[in-house]
Design a protein around this motif. Structure first.
Motif, mmCIF file in Angstrom:
data_model
loop_
_atom_site.group_PDB
_atom_site.id
_atom_site.type_symbol
_atom_site.label_atom_id
_atom_site.label_comp_id
_atom_site.label_asym_id
_atom_site.label_seq_id
_atom_site.Cartn_x
_atom_site.Cartn_y
_atom_site.Cartn_z
ATOM 1 N N GLY A 150 0.845 -1.186 0.000
ATOM 2 C CA GLY A 150 0.000 0.000 0.000
ATOM 3 C C GLY A 150 0.874 1.228 0.000
ATOM 4 N N GLY A 151 0.316 2.365 0.364
ATOM 5 C CA GLY A 151 1.113 3.576 0.408
ATOM 6 C C GLY A 151 2.103 3.541 1.563
ATOM 7 N N GLY A 152 3.324 3.991 1.310
ATOM 8 C CA GLY A 152 4.339 4.029 2.351
ATOM 9 C C GLY A 152 4.689 2.660 2.899
ATOM 10 N N ASP A 153 4.730 1.637 2.031
ATOM 11 C CA ASP A 153 4.941 0.281 2.501
ATOM 12 C C ASP A 153 6.414 -0.086 2.607
ATOM 13 O OD1 ASP A 153 4.148 0.224 -0.624
ATOM 14 O OD2 ASP A 153 5.776 -1.174 -0.197
ATOM 15 N N SER A 154 6.681 -1.123 3.386
ATOM 16 C CA SER A 154 8.014 -1.703 3.499
ATOM 17 C C SER A 154 7.869 -3.217 3.464
ATOM 18 C CB SER A 154 8.684 -1.288 4.809
ATOM 19 O OG SER A 154 8.828 0.113 4.896
ATOM 20 N N PHE A 155 8.892 -3.889 2.933
ATOM 21 C CA PHE A 155 8.857 -5.341 2.785
ATOM 22 C C PHE A 155 10.169 -5.925 3.269
ATOM 23 C CE2 PHE A 155 9.923 -9.017 -0.003
ATOM 24 C CZ PHE A 155 8.976 -9.904 0.497
ATOM 25 N N PHE A 156 10.074 -7.031 4.019
ATOM 26 C CA PHE A 156 11.267 -7.667 4.565
ATOM 27 C C PHE A 156 11.202 -9.164 4.300
ATOM 28 C CE2 PHE A 156 9.984 -4.059 7.113
ATOM 29 C CZ PHE A 156 11.137 -3.271 7.122
ATOM 30 N N ALA A 157 12.172 -9.677 3.552
ATOM 31 C CA ALA A 157 12.231 -11.105 3.241
ATOM 32 C C ALA A 157 13.156 -11.780 4.236
ATOM 33 C CB ALA A 157 12.712 -11.321 1.808
ATOM 34 N N GLY A 158 12.611 -12.151 5.393
ATOM 35 C CA GLY A 158 13.398 -12.802 6.421
ATOM 36 C C GLY A 158 13.657 -14.261 6.100
ATOM 37 N N LYS A 159 14.499 -14.887 6.913
ATOM 38 C CA LYS A 159 14.866 -16.278 6.657
ATOM 39 C C LYS A 159 13.690 -17.235 6.867
ATOM 40 C CE LYS A 159 19.756 -15.679 7.887
ATOM 41 N NZ LYS A 159 19.687 -14.234 8.158
ATOM 42 N N GLY A 160 12.840 -16.936 7.873
ATOM 43 C CA GLY A 160 11.727 -17.822 8.158
ATOM 44 C C GLY A 160 10.376 -17.277 7.746
ATOM 45 N N LYS A 161 10.256 -15.951 7.672
ATOM 46 C CA LYS A 161 8.982 -15.311 7.345
ATOM 47 C C LYS A 161 9.213 -14.066 6.497
ATOM 48 C CE LYS A 161 7.128 -16.686 11.880
ATOM 49 N NZ LYS A 161 6.422 -17.887 11.402
ATOM 50 N N LEU A 162 8.187 -13.704 5.737
ATOM 51 C CA LEU A 162 8.163 -12.424 5.041
ATOM 52 C C LEU A 162 7.272 -11.481 5.852
ATOM 53 C CD1 LEU A 162 7.480 -13.576 1.349
ATOM 54 C CD2 LEU A 162 9.628 -13.652 2.631
ATOM 55 N N PHE A 163 7.678 -10.214 5.942
ATOM 56 C CA PHE A 163 6.905 -9.215 6.670
ATOM 57 C C PHE A 163 6.582 -8.038 5.764
ATOM 58 C CE2 PHE A 163 9.223 -11.422 10.015
ATOM 59 C CZ PHE A 163 8.293 -11.530 11.038
ATOM 60 N N TRP A 164 5.370 -7.484 5.928
ATOM 61 C CA TRP A 164 4.978 -6.254 5.239
ATOM 62 C C TRP A 164 4.565 -5.210 6.278
ATOM 63 C CZ3 TRP A 164 3.509 -11.088 3.566
ATOM 64 C CH2 TRP A 164 3.830 -11.441 2.240
ATOM 65 N N TYR A 165 5.051 -3.988 6.122
ATOM 66 C CA TYR A 165 4.575 -2.838 6.892
ATOM 67 C C TYR A 165 3.777 -1.966 5.929
ATOM 68 C CZ TYR A 165 7.650 -3.181 11.043
ATOM 69 O OH TYR A 165 8.267 -3.556 12.215
ATOM 70 N N VAL A 166 2.535 -1.645 6.266
ATOM 71 C CA VAL A 166 1.692 -0.846 5.372
ATOM 72 C C VAL A 166 0.940 0.197 6.191
ATOM 73 C CG1 VAL A 166 -0.205 -0.897 3.701
ATOM 74 C CG2 VAL A 166 1.409 -2.805 3.802
ATOM 75 N N LEU A 167 0.838 1.415 5.672
ATOM 76 C CA LEU A 167 0.018 2.435 6.305
ATOM 77 C C LEU A 167 -1.450 2.048 6.165
ATOM 78 C CD1 LEU A 167 1.746 5.726 5.095
ATOM 79 C CD2 LEU A 167 2.015 4.570 7.289
ATOM 80 N N ASN A 168 -2.197 2.049 7.267
ATOM 81 C CA ASN A 168 -3.605 1.678 7.204
ATOM 82 C C ASN A 168 -4.490 2.912 7.050
ATOM 83 O OD1 ASN A 168 -3.864 2.816 9.796
ATOM 84 N ND2 ASN A 168 -3.528 0.842 10.802
ATOM 85 N N ASP A 169 -5.804 2.697 6.955
ATOM 86 C CA ASP A 169 -6.727 3.806 6.705
ATOM 87 C C ASP A 169 -6.996 4.639 7.953
ATOM 88 O OD1 ASP A 169 -8.219 2.011 8.137
ATOM 89 O OD2 ASP A 169 -9.686 1.610 6.559
#
Length: 387
Positions: A329-348
């Motif tokens: 989404g807007g202002g998002d970040s993505f992290f491809a970790g060794k065990g999990k993928l994480f997303w940071y997203v600005l909410n409404d």
């Protein structure tokens, strides 16, 4: 005779210690207790808000640190004070009392570090100077894993853009333009156990330096020059040599990731004109890739479509599409970790939503993605924090 034997024993111990330190610096093998976790670098905001430990994760969301248990994926604010409301506190006179809060300002990029059973984070503290006057200082805070203890282990000599911890040292970049100085932007290091700051690299002008991370036995960072564009700099931790990799006049380097023994850069010359380049781990053997991707790991590369905010996952071996995610989404970040993928997203609600997926479930796509946290603006950024 005893005196001579004592001196010889001390000399052997000294040489053994020196050899051990050098072997640690030169080792390519990752050590969770001592090494910077470059996979959790944010390529959009130049921060590092996640660190992984044996049983869980420590995550910064807004101005608060949380512990996330790996088995249950339940989070807890890093504060052991009874009756503390943490991110739900509405009384602004009590907000700063929470142990989970970190003191940041708008110019400091957040880099959470894990090193030998403690967390480290560069922060801004209001201290009292030798004349008894309040003074805002950039410091490195050392925090216990339960959040109950916090101490300042270093007061930085220069303003801090970002700071990372790796194998016994704090590495940080400084931009003097923040304080109107004519001094040059530089990269420094200081022993984590205390000592003098050492200048490792000084920019030609007051160029912007960003994306500090560790790649193999190199400290990598990007230097932006208004006339020449971006260059990727490599400071060799073994011999101290500095090397620059340039992708041509006016080309911006958006990010870099390591996968399968190579470093991949997403570059952009004009709006929407993206390319992917790669080099080997010491910055040599540059080549332009046939795909455009901002994120890579040893299993997959991830192509992001900024128009529809989707993310397509491709397998390295087959070069075929595995799945597609729509968590961005807007202002998002993505992290491809060794065990999990994480997303940071600005909410409404003006806050932040953090989602994740287990790496083993990637092929299932959106159906396997789970929400970890979903906070409002007031829960992530209380109004009284220094800006």
């Amino acid at each position: 005779m005893k005196k001579i034997l004592l001196i010889l024993c001390m000399l052997v111990l000294f040489l053994t210690a020196c050899g051990s330190d050098q072997a640690e610096v030169e080792s390519e093998e990752f050590n969770l207790e001592t090494d910077f976790q470059s996979e959790y670098c944010d390529l959009t905001m130049d921060s590092h808000p996640i660190v992984e430990v044996e049983d869980g994760y420590y995550i910064i969301v807004g101005y608060y640190i949380y512990y996330v248990d790996k088995e249950t994926m339940e989070y807890t604010p890093l504060c052991n004070k009874p009756n503390c409301l943490h991110q739900e506190e509405t009384d602004q006179t009590k907000v700063m009392d929470c142990n989970a809060m970190v003191r940041l300002n708008i110019s400091l990029h957040t880099s959470l570090n894990y090193y030998n059973q403690h967390l480290y984070i560069a922060a801004v503290e209001l201290l009292i100077d030798e004349n008894g006057m309040p003074e805002t200082k950039y410091v490195m805070d050392k925090i216990s894993l339960d959040g109950g203890e916090r101490e300042i282990v270093h007061e930085f000599e220069n303003p801090v853009d970002t700071a990372i911890v790796h194998r016994g040292y704090i590495y940080y970049s400084s931009s003097f333009s923040q304080i109107g100085s004519n001094e040059k932007t530089g990269v420094y290091r200081v022993p984590i156990e205390g000592g003098e700051e050492e200048l490792l690299y000084s920019a030609e002008n007051d160029n912007q330096i960003s994306y500090l991370r560790i790649i193999g036995t190199n400290l990598s960072f990007t230097e932006y020059d208004e006339e020449q564009g971006d260059s990727v700099c490599w400071y060799n931790l073994v011999d101290g040599e500095v090397k620059k990799t340039s992708f041509g006049d006016g080309i911006d380097v958006v990010a870099d990731r390591v996968a399968n023994g190579r470093v991949y850069y997403r570059t952009m010359k004009e709006y929407k004109d993206y390319n992917t380049w790669s080099t080997n781990l010491d910055g040599n053997d540059e080549k332009k890739e046939s795909f455009v991707s901002q994120h890579q790991d040893d299993d997959y590369y991830y192509e992001t479509n900024p128009e529809d905010k989707t993310q397509t996952v491709y397998d390295w071996k087959t070069q075929k599409k595995v799945t597609e995610f729509s968590q961005l989404g807007g202002g998002d970040s993505f992290f491809a970790g060794k065990g999990k993928l994480f997303w940071y997203v600005l909410n409404d609600r003006g806050g932040i939503k953090v989602s994740y997926i287990d790496r083993e479930d990637i092929a299932k796509g959106n159906t396997a993605v789970k929400v970890l946290m979903d906070f409002s603006k007031s829960e992530t950024r209380p109004g009284i924090v220094i800006e």
